[in-house]
Design an enzyme around this catalytic site. Structure first.
Site, mmCIF file in Angstrom:
data_model
loop_
_atom_site.group_PDB
_atom_site.id
_atom_site.type_symbol
_atom_site.label_atom_id
_atom_site.label_comp_id
_atom_site.label_asym_id
_atom_site.label_seq_id
_atom_site.Cartn_x
_atom_site.Cartn_y
_atom_site.Cartn_z
ATOM 1 N N HIS A 92 0.725 -1.183 0.247
ATOM 2 C CA HIS A 92 -0.349 0.029 -0.473
ATOM 3 C C HIS A 92 0.653 1.620 -0.035
ATOM 4 O O HIS A 92 0.557 2.318 0.010
ATOM 5 C CB HIS A 92 -1.145 -0.122 1.320
ATOM 6 N N VAL A 159 0.825 -5.397 7.835
ATOM 7 C CA VAL A 159 1.526 -4.773 9.410
ATOM 8 C C VAL A 159 2.652 -4.452 8.646
ATOM 9 O O VAL A 159 3.323 -4.223 9.214
ATOM 10 C CB VAL A 159 1.493 -5.610 9.921
ATOM 11 N N TYR A 168 -2.645 4.437 12.407
ATOM 12 C CA TYR A 168 -3.426 4.884 13.747
ATOM 13 C C TYR A 168 -4.918 4.686 12.866
ATOM 14 O O TYR A 168 -5.349 4.144 11.626
ATOM 15 C CB TYR A 168 -2.814 6.433 13.593
ATOM 16 N N TYR A 456 1.766 8.185 4.918
ATOM 17 C CA TYR A 456 1.064 8.610 3.512
ATOM 18 C C TYR A 456 2.337 9.341 2.939
ATOM 19 O O TYR A 456 2.625 10.649 2.694
ATOM 20 C CB TYR A 456 -0.207 10.049 4.295
HETATM 21 P P1 FDA Z 1 4.050 -2.295 1.929
HETATM 22 O O1 FDA Z 1 3.897 -3.115 1.444
HETATM 23 O O2 FDA Z 1 4.511 -1.541 0.677
HETATM 24 O O3 FDA Z 1 5.293 -0.822 2.730
HETATM 25 C C1 FDA Z 1 5.139 0.105 2.730
HETATM 26 C C2 FDA Z 1 6.568 0.611 3.088
HETATM 27 O O4 FDA Z 1 7.382 -0.169 4.236
HETATM 28 C C3 FDA Z 1 7.867 0.838 1.739
HETATM 29 O O5 FDA Z 1 8.819 1.390 1.882
HETATM 30 C C4 FDA Z 1 8.101 -1.216 2.066
HETATM 31 O O6 FDA Z 1 9.467 -1.286 0.936
HETATM 32 C C5 FDA Z 1 8.083 -1.109 3.371
HETATM 33 N N1 FDA Z 1 8.032 -2.856 4.113
HETATM 34 C C6 FDA Z 1 6.971 -3.137 3.923
HETATM 35 N N2 FDA Z 1 7.519 -4.671 4.094
HETATM 36 C C7 FDA Z 1 7.821 -4.102 5.248
HETATM 37 C C8 FDA Z 1 8.791 -5.153 6.337
HETATM 38 N N3 FDA Z 1 8.212 -5.945 6.665
HETATM 39 N N4 FDA Z 1 10.567 -4.852 6.452
HETATM 40 C C9 FDA Z 1 10.657 -3.577 6.850
HETATM 41 N N5 FDA Z 1 10.003 -2.478 6.206
HETATM 42 C C10 FDA Z 1 9.422 -3.146 4.584
HETATM 43 N N6 FDA Z 1 -2.167 4.426 7.205
HETATM 44 C C11 FDA Z 1 -2.853 4.464 8.567
HETATM 45 O O7 FDA Z 1 -1.736 4.491 9.760
HETATM 46 N N7 FDA Z 1 -4.075 4.176 8.953
HETATM 47 C C12 FDA Z 1 -4.835 4.223 7.741
HETATM 48 O O8 FDA Z 1 -6.033 3.658 7.981
HETATM 49 C C13 FDA Z 1 -4.685 3.976 6.836
HETATM 50 N N8 FDA Z 1 -5.120 3.731 5.933
HETATM 51 C C14 FDA Z 1 -5.146 2.950 4.198
HETATM 52 C C15 FDA Z 1 -5.200 3.347 3.290
HETATM 53 C C16 FDA Z 1 -5.112 2.685 1.964
HETATM 54 C C17 FDA Z 1 -6.334 2.128 0.897
HETATM 55 C C18 FDA Z 1 -4.080 2.845 1.753
HETATM 56 C C19 FDA Z 1 -3.276 2.364 0.508
HETATM 57 C C20 FDA Z 1 -3.020 3.258 2.807
HETATM 58 C C21 FDA Z 1 -3.910 3.173 3.505
HETATM 59 N N9 FDA Z 1 -2.602 3.903 5.119
HETATM 60 C C22 FDA Z 1 -3.348 4.086 6.613
HETATM 61 C C23 FDA Z 1 -0.875 4.385 4.645
HETATM 62 C C24 FDA Z 1 -0.207 2.987 5.322
HETATM 63 O O9 FDA Z 1 -0.239 2.715 6.359
HETATM 64 C C25 FDA Z 1 0.261 2.293 4.867
HETATM 65 O O10 FDA Z 1 0.667 2.839 2.891
HETATM 66 C C26 FDA Z 1 1.537 1.369 5.186
HETATM 67 O O11 FDA Z 1 2.924 1.865 4.555
HETATM 68 C C27 FDA Z 1 1.677 0.957 4.255
HETATM 69 O O12 FDA Z 1 2.145 -0.673 4.661
HETATM 70 P P2 FDA Z 1 1.927 -1.875 3.746
HETATM 71 O O13 FDA Z 1 3.005 -3.566 4.165
HETATM 72 O O14 FDA Z 1 0.451 -2.253 3.416
HETATM 73 O O15 FDA Z 1 2.649 -1.497 2.655
#
Ligand code: FDA
Length: 515
Positions: A92, A159, A168, A456
């Site tokens: 995301h 997560v 949050y 964000y």
């Molecule tokens: P993703 O996999 O894209 O990772 C995001 C970043 O973290 C990247 O730089 C990635 O390389 C790094 N990363 C991921 N996994 C890792 C790991 N295991 N170890 C080290 N680095 C790692 N936020 C919020 O606080 N409250 C909310 O309600 C929402 N709602 C929301 C809705 C929608 C539709 C979107 C698109 C986004 C949100 N967000 C949000 C924002 C969200 O918290 C933010 O985009 C996070 O980084 C997403 O984490 P993911 O693992 O899904 O993303």
């Protein structure tokens, strides 16, 4: 190309050499560009279609670990062969940084490492990084109706990234953010070692709880403490358009919502909608609320704190916590809870977003100016969210975790413009519109620094240089806005644990380099 081909081959050989087939063969976890599943593995589950076009750079290889040794092998071999890694959990990232890079790169996709173990006795859970928050909520609800976890609203968020940057949701004013509740973690570091809280030390453990993912290693799993919620909570949504005095209500909300008791979280969503007056557009403010208690208490509290909203009993719905998750995620309440496990819950979109923190109430005239921006040349669908602070957020010191946005904030603003594929031929007009809106808001939001939420992510705030050297000064431009004074400690930790900057992206924390 010859060199790239050799690197690629060498990298694959290295992965196979590092694999212990008795534990888990890595060959099934490797997807090269020649693999027929490569495109579908890469495309799923994208957060932002802006980074899913034919011209978006693609990884040389995707590794989809089923065992932690696959992460270790990928880190070791990428280092050896000069490849960058991008780590994806829920995918995301607002700027696509978990699956797009400009240099030759490998994606570690953690989607198959997503087991969750909830322990009701100790009120804790171990969650692998590839799990989504929807899966976490589901697993908690399977066992208890009075345990919960204070993280985001959208169930498809991963997560891995979410907790790394804060995380949050509707429980923030009562319990703080997800990162405040992490009590242990497993991380693969730059040397391919698996560390836990004890072996990584308190500095690194501090840095991964809000320092914005991807700068310090690959998080494999988090251990979190759960929180207790009442068996019945109350929710409501009240919509008001401009013709119903929405501007005055929003203005008044700025005083009421942050000062409410911490059991109440009352946020506002804004969209532009058709007015009842024919042919006219208007702004709708949706007041969406979560209360950790019953209807009668809530109605009384609102009469005392925010009588102008005229909340009545009939607006309120009582339910348990997991039902409130379904309600806020806008999943039809006839759906089974299994919807929380669905990574394709929402349609994918093209979008650009930004964030701001507000310290003083915004005057009514300025709010009216903000609405005007909605009516300018139609920029796509616009959404704004105002989320109230104070409560528990005021009690946690700014330096407790890298996430620094604590006391002194009335609320956070999230700005988002979304568009459809046909409009992606000219995405610049949407980006320009968002930048104009952001400049308009400058006088009314936090200053020096103008704070922003790292989850964000917004590359308009500045980026690292291509290659692996960026000065502290350059990175401070966005680092201080995301982390305030905590940026200095993040740089110190980075210098200590990854001095050659292996784990890097456009906005990773740079190490200090002796010039
Ligand atoms: P993703 O996999 O894209 O990772 C995001 C970043 O973290 C990247 O730089 C990635 O390389 C790094 N990363 C991921 N996994 C890792 C790991 N295991 N170890 C080290 N680095 C790692 N936020 C919020 O606080 N409250 C909310 O309600 C929402 N709602 C929301 C809705 C929608 C539709 C979107 C698109 C986004 C949100 N967000 C949000 C924002 C969200 O918290 C933010 O985009 C996070 O980084 C997403 O984490 P993911 O693992 O899904 O993303």
């Amino acid at each position: 190309w010859a060199t790239l081909g050799q690197t690629h081959e060498g990298f694959l050989q290295c992965l196979l050499l590092h694999s212990d087939d008795n534990v888990a063969p890595i060959s099934n976890a490797i997807y090269t560009q020649n693999n027929s599943s490569f495109a579908s593995v890469l495309d799923f589950p994208y957060g932002n279609l802006r980074f899913s076009t034919p011209t978006t750079p693609k990884p040389l290889v995707i590794v989809k670990p089923t065992h932690v040794s696959h992460i270790q092998a990928t880190v070791n071999c990428s280092r050896k062969h000069g490849l960058q890694v991008r780590v994806r959990s829920g995918g995301h990232d607002h700027e696509g940084l978990s699956y797009v890079a400009q240099d030759s790169f490998v994606v570690i996709d953690l989607i198959d490492l997503r087991s969750i173990n909830v322990d009701v006795g100790s009120k804790t859970a171990w969650i692998q990084a590839g799990a989504t928050i929807g899966e976490l909520y589901y697993r908690i609800a399977e066992i208890s109706t009075t345990l919960a976890f204070p993280a985001g609203v959208c169930p498809t968020v991963g997560v891995g990234g979410h907790f790394s940057g804060g995380g949050y949701g509707m429980l923030m004013r009562k319990f703080g953010i997800a990162a405040d509740h992490i009590i242990d973690a497993h991380l693969v570091d730059v040397d391919g070692r698996i560390l836990d809280r004890k072996s990584m030390g308190e500095d690194l453990f501090w840095a991964i709880r809000g320092g914005g993912g991807a700068s310090f290693g690959v998080v494999v799993a988090w251990k979190v403490e759960l929180v207790s919620v009442p068996p019945v909570v109350t929710v409501f949504t009240i919509n008001k358009v401009l013709e119903e005095n929405a501007t005055k209500l929003v203005h008044r909300w700025q005083y009421a919502a942050p000062k409410s008791p911490e059991d109440l979280f009352l946020r506002i969503f804004f969209t532009d909608v058709n007015s009842t007056q024919e042919g006219k557009r208007t702004i709708q403010a949706s007041f969406v609320s979560m209360f950790l208690g019953r209807t009668d208490q809530l109605v009384k509290l609102m009469q005392e704190n925010f009588p102008e909203l005229r909340l009545v009993k009939e607006d309120c719905h009582e339910m348990n916590w997991i039902e409130s998750i379904i309600y806020f995620a806008e999943i039809p309440n006839s759906s089974p809870l299994d919807a929380l496990l669905d990574r394709n819950l929402y349609p994918e979109t093209f979008f650009k977003a930004k964030s701001d923190y507000v310290k003083e109430p915004i005057p009514e005239t300025a709010l009216e100016g903000l609405w005007q921006r909605f009516y300018e040349e139609k920029p796509g669908t616009v959404e704004l969210i105002f989320s109230p602070y104070e409560g528990k957020m005021d009690e946690i010191p700014e330096s407790e975790t890298p996430f620094p946005h604590r006391a002194g904030n009335l609320y956070k603003i999230y700005y988002e413009v979304l568009w459809e594929e046909k409009d992606n031929l000219a995405p610049q007009k949407h980006l320009d519109w968002m930048r104009r809106l952001y400049s308009y808001m400058a006088p009314y939001v936090s200053k020096s620094p103008r704070e922003a939420y790292v989850n964000y992510r917004d590359l308009d705030l500045g980026t690292n240089n291509k290659g692996n050297y960026t000065s502290y000064r350059q990175a401070s431009k966005w680092g201080v806005r995301y982390f305030k004074d905590n940026f200095n400690r993040l740089v110190r930790v980075k210098t200590m644990v990854d001095p050659h900057n292996f784990f890097r992206n456009e906005q990773s924390i740079p190490p200090l380099v002796r010039e």
